[in-house]
Structures are given as structure tokens and as C-alpha cells.
Motif scaffolding. Structure first.
Motif, PDB file in Angstrom:
ATOM      1  N   MET A 279     -44.996  69.126  50.507  1.00 29.34           N
ATOM      2  CA  MET A 279     -43.834  68.274  50.305  1.00 29.34           C
ATOM      3  C   MET A 279     -43.563  68.035  48.824  1.00 29.34           C
ATOM      4  O   MET A 279     -42.437  68.030  48.394  1.00 29.34           O
ATOM      5  CB  MET A 279     -44.069  66.955  51.060  1.00 29.34           C
ATOM      6  CG  MET A 279     -42.939  65.990  50.962  1.00 29.34           C
ATOM      7  SD  MET A 279     -41.502  66.652  51.801  1.00 29.34           S
ATOM      8  CE  MET A 279     -40.374  65.341  51.540  1.00 29.34           C
ATOM      9  N   ILE A 280     -44.633  67.819  48.026  1.00 33.86           N
ATOM     10  CA  ILE A 280     -44.460  67.567  46.600  1.00 33.86           C
ATOM     11  C   ILE A 280     -43.846  68.783  45.912  1.00 33.86           C
ATOM     12  O   ILE A 280     -43.051  68.647  44.989  1.00 33.86           O
ATOM     13  CB  ILE A 280     -45.791  67.147  45.923  1.00 33.86           C
ATOM     14  CG1 ILE A 280     -45.556  66.680  44.475  1.00 33.86           C
ATOM     15  CG2 ILE A 280     -46.801  68.279  45.933  1.00 33.86           C
ATOM     16  CD1 ILE A 280     -44.822  65.399  44.324  1.00 33.86           C
ATOM     17  N   TYR A 281     -44.177  69.994  46.410  1.00 34.10           N
ATOM     18  CA  TYR A 281     -43.624  71.202  45.801  1.00 34.10           C
ATOM     19  C   TYR A 281     -42.109  71.264  45.991  1.00 34.10           C
ATOM     20  O   TYR A 281     -41.377  71.612  45.058  1.00 34.10           O
ATOM     21  CB  TYR A 281     -44.287  72.454  46.377  1.00 34.10           C
ATOM     22  CG  TYR A 281     -45.777  72.516  46.154  1.00 34.10           C
ATOM     23  CD1 TYR A 281     -46.333  72.216  44.915  1.00 34.10           C
ATOM     24  CD2 TYR A 281     -46.637  72.875  47.177  1.00 34.10           C
ATOM     25  CE1 TYR A 281     -47.698  72.271  44.709  1.00 34.10           C
ATOM     26  CE2 TYR A 281     -48.003  72.941  46.979  1.00 34.10           C
ATOM     27  CZ  TYR A 281     -48.531  72.626  45.739  1.00 34.10           C
ATOM     28  OH  TYR A 281     -49.876  72.681  45.533  1.00 34.10           O
ATOM     29  N   LEU A 282     -41.647  70.933  47.180  1.00 33.62           N
ATOM     30  CA  LEU A 282     -40.195  70.916  47.427  1.00 33.62           C
ATOM     31  C   LEU A 282     -39.512  69.845  46.593  1.00 33.62           C
ATOM     32  O   LEU A 282     -38.430  70.066  46.042  1.00 33.62           O
ATOM     33  CB  LEU A 282     -39.911  70.680  48.915  1.00 33.62           C
ATOM     34  CG  LEU A 282     -40.036  71.879  49.824  1.00 33.62           C
ATOM     35  CD1 LEU A 282     -39.852  71.467  51.288  1.00 33.62           C
ATOM     36  CD2 LEU A 282     -39.023  72.946  49.452  1.00 33.62           C
ATOM     37  N   LEU A 283     -40.144  68.687  46.495  1.00 31.70           N
ATOM     38  CA  LEU A 283     -39.564  67.601  45.704  1.00 31.70           C
ATOM     39  C   LEU A 283     -39.465  68.003  44.237  1.00 31.70           C
ATOM     40  O   LEU A 283     -38.437  67.784  43.595  1.00 31.70           O
ATOM     41  CB  LEU A 283     -40.398  66.331  45.874  1.00 31.70           C
ATOM     42  CG  LEU A 283     -39.838  65.065  45.255  1.00 31.70           C
ATOM     43  CD1 LEU A 283     -38.438  64.763  45.771  1.00 31.70           C
ATOM     44  CD2 LEU A 283     -40.773  63.894  45.539  1.00 31.70           C
ATOM     45  N   LEU A 284     -40.512  68.617  43.706  1.00 32.97           N
ATOM     46  CA  LEU A 284     -40.471  69.104  42.321  1.00 32.97           C
ATOM     47  C   LEU A 284     -39.373  70.150  42.141  1.00 32.97           C
ATOM     48  O   LEU A 284     -38.609  70.109  41.170  1.00 32.97           O
ATOM     49  CB  LEU A 284     -41.823  69.697  41.924  1.00 32.97           C
ATOM     50  CG  LEU A 284     -42.910  68.710  41.539  1.00 32.97           C
ATOM     51  CD1 LEU A 284     -44.266  69.388  41.500  1.00 32.97           C
ATOM     52  CD2 LEU A 284     -42.602  68.060  40.200  1.00 32.97           C
ATOM     53  N   PHE A 285     -39.300  71.093  43.083  1.00 35.55           N
ATOM     54  CA  PHE A 285     -38.276  72.124  42.992  1.00 35.55           C
ATOM     55  C   PHE A 285     -36.883  71.497  42.944  1.00 35.55           C
ATOM     56  O   PHE A 285     -36.080  71.808  42.063  1.00 35.55           O
ATOM     57  CB  PHE A 285     -38.371  73.100  44.179  1.00 35.55           C
ATOM     58  CG  PHE A 285     -37.315  74.171  44.142  1.00 35.55           C
ATOM     59  CD1 PHE A 285     -37.538  75.351  43.455  1.00 35.55           C
ATOM     60  CD2 PHE A 285     -36.091  73.992  44.774  1.00 35.55           C
ATOM     61  CE1 PHE A 285     -36.560  76.344  43.406  1.00 35.55           C
ATOM     62  CE2 PHE A 285     -35.111  74.975  44.726  1.00 35.55           C
ATOM     63  CZ  PHE A 285     -35.349  76.153  44.049  1.00 35.55           C
TER      64      PHE A 285
END
Length: 186
Positions: A1-7
Motif C-alpha cells: 500500500m505504501i508503494y502505491l501511495l508513494l507512486f
């Protein structure tokens, strides 16, 4: 989830950022420091400094370093891809528009209107950095006389060197050395 948020956060920054890497700094700061509290302002300024010292565009470097700090290698990749993807598509679209309509006065008018706004964004980031570098505060100081003398000395010398067209790498190296020496004295 954090990866999508960062993206998506870095894609959003890249999408609305006009004026290059320095203009993206206040937007990155607003996201990673002010909104999500992933980084403190001193950590962000360290990332900004390292981003200037490493090869490549400063905005992409800052996105990579911030993503790395937040979520490791996957975070670095996500933030970098988020920052690069919209720019890639926007550059292709804008290049087609400029080649087709670049001679129109309205295009020049839009660009002339964007320049002061870009400078305002860069100035806002600079003010935040000066406040932290010279007064060690994140907001305007209540006591203007309590400042970090070594930070002020380095700031003034770096400004003079920059105006004399000394290279950024030299300024950063000498500033680091001066910071060490003045830290031993003060």
C-alpha cells in the motif's frame, strides 16, 4: 500500500510541478513533511542537499531518496517512477503543442506568466531552508537575534561564491568543510 501511495503522491507532484527540480521541492516538502509526516524538515533538507550533490535531476533524486527513506528500495522505485511517469507523457504532449503552436503569442504569454510563479515556489523553499540553516527553526523566528552564526557565515559565503559562478560541487564541498571547522570553533 505504501508503494502505491508513494507512486501517486510523487506522480501528483510531477503532474503539477512547473519549472524543474527546484520548483518541485516545496511540493515534495508539503507532501512528505507537512501532509504525511514521513520525514522531518531537517531530514528533508538533508535529502535536498544530497540530491544536489548526486548526478541527475534534483527532483528525481529527491523523490528517490525520499522514497528510500520512507519504504526502502521498493519505496525508492515507486517514488521515482511516480515522479517520472507524468513528466514523460507531459513532455511528449507539450513538445507536440510547442512544435505546432509555439509561435502563437498566447503560448508566450502563458510561459511568461508561469515564470514568476515558479520563482515564488523556489523562493518559498529557500526561505524554509534559510530559516532552518540560520535560525534552526521551521517557522519565522520570534527572536531574530538568536541565530546560528556559523550557518549565517556559510550562507553568506556560499551566496557570494554562487554569484561569482563558482561551481555547485565546489560550494558544497567547501561549505561542508567550513561547517566542520566552524563547528569545532563555535
Amino acid at each position: 500500500m505504501i508503494y502505491l501511495l508513494l507512486f501517486f503522491e510523487f506522480a501528483k507532484i510531477s503532474l503539477v510541478c512547473v519549472g524543474g527540480g527546484y520548483a518541485s521541492m516545496p511540493l515534495i516538502q508539503a507532501s512528505v513533511v507537512d501532509s504525511y509526516h514521513w520525514l522531518t524538515l531537517p531530514e528533508f533538507i538533508d535529502i535536498f542537499t544530497i540530491s544536489q550533490m548526486t548526478p541527475g535531476p534534483i527532483g528525481i533524486n529527491a523523490a528517490t531518496f525520499a522514497g528510500m527513506k520512507v519504504a526502502g528500495i521498493g519505496g525508492a522505485i515507486s517514488a521515482t517512477m511516480g515522479f517520472v511517469t507524468p513528466s514523460l507523457f507531459l513532455c511528449i504532449i507539450l513538445a507536440k503543442i510547442m512544435f505546432k503552436y509555439g509561435d502563437l503569442g498566447s503560448i508566450h504569454g502563458i510561459l511568461n506568466g508561469l515564470r514568476p510563479a515558479v520563482m515564488a515556489l523556489i523562493a518559498a523553499a529557500c526561505i524554509s531552508f534559510v530559516l532552518l540553516a540560520v535560525w534552526n527553526v521551521e517557522e519565522f523566528p520570534t527572536d531574530w537575534l538568536k541565530f546560528d552564526l556559523k550557518g549565517l557565515i556559510i550562507l553568506i559565503l556560499a551566496l557570494i561564491a554562487a554569484q561569482k559562478k563558482v561551481g555547485a560541487i565546489r560550494i558544497l564541498i567547501v561549505s561542508g568543510i567550513l561547517g566542520f571547522i566552524l563547528g569545532q570553533i563555535f
